[in-house]
Design a protein around this motif. Structure first.
Motif, PDB file in Angstrom:
ATOM      1  N   ASP A  87      -5.671   9.456  -0.414  1.00  0.00           N
ATOM      2  CA  ASP A  87      -5.043   8.427   0.373  1.00  0.00           C
ATOM      3  C   ASP A  87      -5.162   8.534   2.017  1.00  0.00           C
ATOM      4  N   ARG A  97      -6.992  -0.438   6.025  1.00  0.00           N
ATOM      5  CA  ARG A  97      -5.586  -0.487   5.703  1.00  0.00           C
ATOM      6  C   ARG A  97      -5.295  -1.158   4.407  1.00  0.00           C
ATOM      7  N   GLN A  98      -4.181  -0.986   3.746  1.00  0.00           N
ATOM      8  CA  GLN A  98      -3.584  -1.534   2.490  1.00  0.00           C
ATOM      9  C   GLN A  98      -2.664  -2.588   2.741  1.00  0.00           C
ATOM     10  N   THR A 100       0.682  -4.541   2.533  1.00  0.00           N
ATOM     11  CA  THR A 100       1.894  -4.562   1.653  1.00  0.00           C
ATOM     12  C   THR A 100       2.741  -5.650   1.928  1.00  0.00           C
ATOM     13  N   ASP A 112      -0.233  -5.987   7.424  1.00  0.00           N
ATOM     14  CA  ASP A 112      -1.610  -5.645   7.753  1.00  0.00           C
ATOM     15  C   ASP A 112      -2.734  -6.755   6.884  1.00  0.00           C
ATOM     16  N   VAL A 195      -8.640  -0.484  -3.102  1.00  0.00           N
ATOM     17  CA  VAL A 195      -8.138  -1.085  -2.072  1.00  0.00           C
ATOM     18  C   VAL A 195      -7.807  -2.607  -2.114  1.00  0.00           C
ATOM     19  N   ALA A 239      -0.404  -4.392  -4.770  1.00  0.00           N
ATOM     20  CA  ALA A 239      -0.528  -3.782  -3.563  1.00  0.00           C
ATOM     21  C   ALA A 239       0.400  -2.856  -2.600  1.00  0.00           C
ATOM     22  N   ASN A 240       1.593  -3.149  -3.066  1.00  0.00           N
ATOM     23  CA  ASN A 240       2.717  -2.365  -2.715  1.00  0.00           C
ATOM     24  C   ASN A 240       2.518  -0.932  -3.658  1.00  0.00           C
ATOM     25  N   SER A 243      -0.133   1.247  -2.155  1.00  0.00           N
ATOM     26  CA  SER A 243      -0.130   1.674  -0.994  1.00  0.00           C
ATOM     27  C   SER A 243       0.599   3.047  -1.059  1.00  0.00           C
ATOM     28  N   THR A 244       1.457   3.358  -2.209  1.00  0.00           N
ATOM     29  CA  THR A 244       1.971   4.772  -2.107  1.00  0.00           C
ATOM     30  C   THR A 244       1.405   5.449  -3.418  1.00  0.00           C
TER      31      THR A 244
END
Length: 336
Positions: A87, A97-98, A100, A112, A195, A239-240, A243-244
């Motif tokens: 990541d 960038r991803q 959120t 973003d 992504v 997407a959220n 991101s993790t």
């Protein structure tokens, strides 16, 4: 009869071993963490081992050969399962960038959102923004097809339209490192993460039509505001999560089309399996057959009107880009 049965079984097992051997050899070539010579040597050795196993399947050593091959392939699978997407890396700027999002009632705030100003493939101004959208103003969903290699394969972008002429486009892409390139073959073997990009249309669509000179087409979908909101929120959830918990992009199983299909099914839409979900250049025909486009017109007419390239280039990536590219495009309108 017993001899025929043994030979038939040996042929079936040979095909299975050949497929597994080819996969393992390519996996080693693309993903073993050693120099190129070492990767090539490992792949060739496993392929030779697979060929020896196939020859042995037609001899009295068939059982022993099959057991040894199964053990060796199990070792490859154990190694394969240890490969995880990273990541943090020196990402290419456009996928650095991803996105959120958070929701407060009807207000959706996205962090973003990409809004690059493209002058060429290498000359651009980077902008990442925070935007808030009122879900009660969501009205339309459009399908963009960007044909980058003939008519059979395309990149798919879904864009959500709001009252007042605002559009928010979502693109599921390969997260390349700086200087890296998209390779459909390499990305079958855990080469790059996935992504999800949320962006202005004049950025994510315009870079394809005006800068990369791809054949970009737009199809206006027949969708209710409720279904549009559900799909948009599913994008945000994915997407959220991404991101993790990073995931690998896969050219067949986890790409710009299959991920959208997964989301649509998650919000309750029925998306039957179809070869056009893989050979995705024919996705508009699939949508037409399911009544998701304006079926009052022939599909050939929709295809002809869908090409945005001339209008997009005339617009020159201006603030009027989204309106310009929709001129003359048939719209079935939302279902209330």
């Amino acid at each position: 009869m017993r001899r025929i049965a043994r030979i038939s079984l040996a042929i079936i097992l040979s095909l299975a071993v050949a497929i597994l051997t080819a996969w393992a050899g390519l996996a080693m070539w693309y993903r073993l963490p050693v120099a190129e010579l070492g990767r090539a040597l490992a792949g060739v050795l496993f392929i030779l081992f697979g060929l020896a196993t196939i020859i042995a399947l037609f001899s009295r050593f068939r059982i022993r050969a099959l057991v040894l091959f199964a053990a060796a392939f199990a070792v490859v699978l154990v190694w394969w399962s240890t490969i995880r997407p990273f990541d943090h890396a020196d990402w290419a700027p456009d996928v650095a960038r991803q996105v959120t999002g958070t929701r407060d009632g009807n207000l959706l705030t996205l962090t973003d959102v990409r809004d690059f100003e493209w002058r060429s493939a290498t000359d651009f101004t980077e902008r990442w923004t925070t935007r808030t959208y009122d879900l009660s103003n969501l009205q339309t969903v459009d399908l963009f097809m960007s044909y980058w290699s003939g008519t059979k394969i395309a990149h798919v972008i879904i864009s959500f339209g709001f009252a007042g002429g605002d559009y928010l486009a979502w693109s599921i892409e390969v997260r390349r490192q700086g200087g890296g390139k998209f390779s459909p073959m390499a990305d079958l073997f855990k080469s790059n993460p996935l992504v999800i990009i949320a962006a202005d249309e004049r950025d994510v669509v315009g870079v394809r039509s005006n800068v990369r000179r791809e054949d970009v087409q737009i199809y206006r979908l027949k969708v209710s505001p409720e279904a549009a909101r559900a799909l948009l929120l599913e994008y945000v959830l994915d997407a959220n999560a991404l991101s993790t918990t990073p995931e690998f992009y896969n050219s067949i199983t986890t790409n710009c089309t299959t991920t959208i299909v997964k989301m649509m099914r998650a919000v309750g839409d029925v998306v039957p399996l179809d070869w056009r979900l893989i050979v995705n250049g024919y996705l508009p025909e699939y949508a037409y057959a399911r009544g998701a486009l304006d079926v009052s017109l022939p599909m050939s007419v929709l295809r002809e009107a869908a090409h945005i390239d001339g209008r997009a280039r005339a617009s020159g990536l201006s603030p009027d880009f989204s309106r310009s590219i929709r001129i003359g495009v048939p719209s079935p309108g939302p279902i209330y």
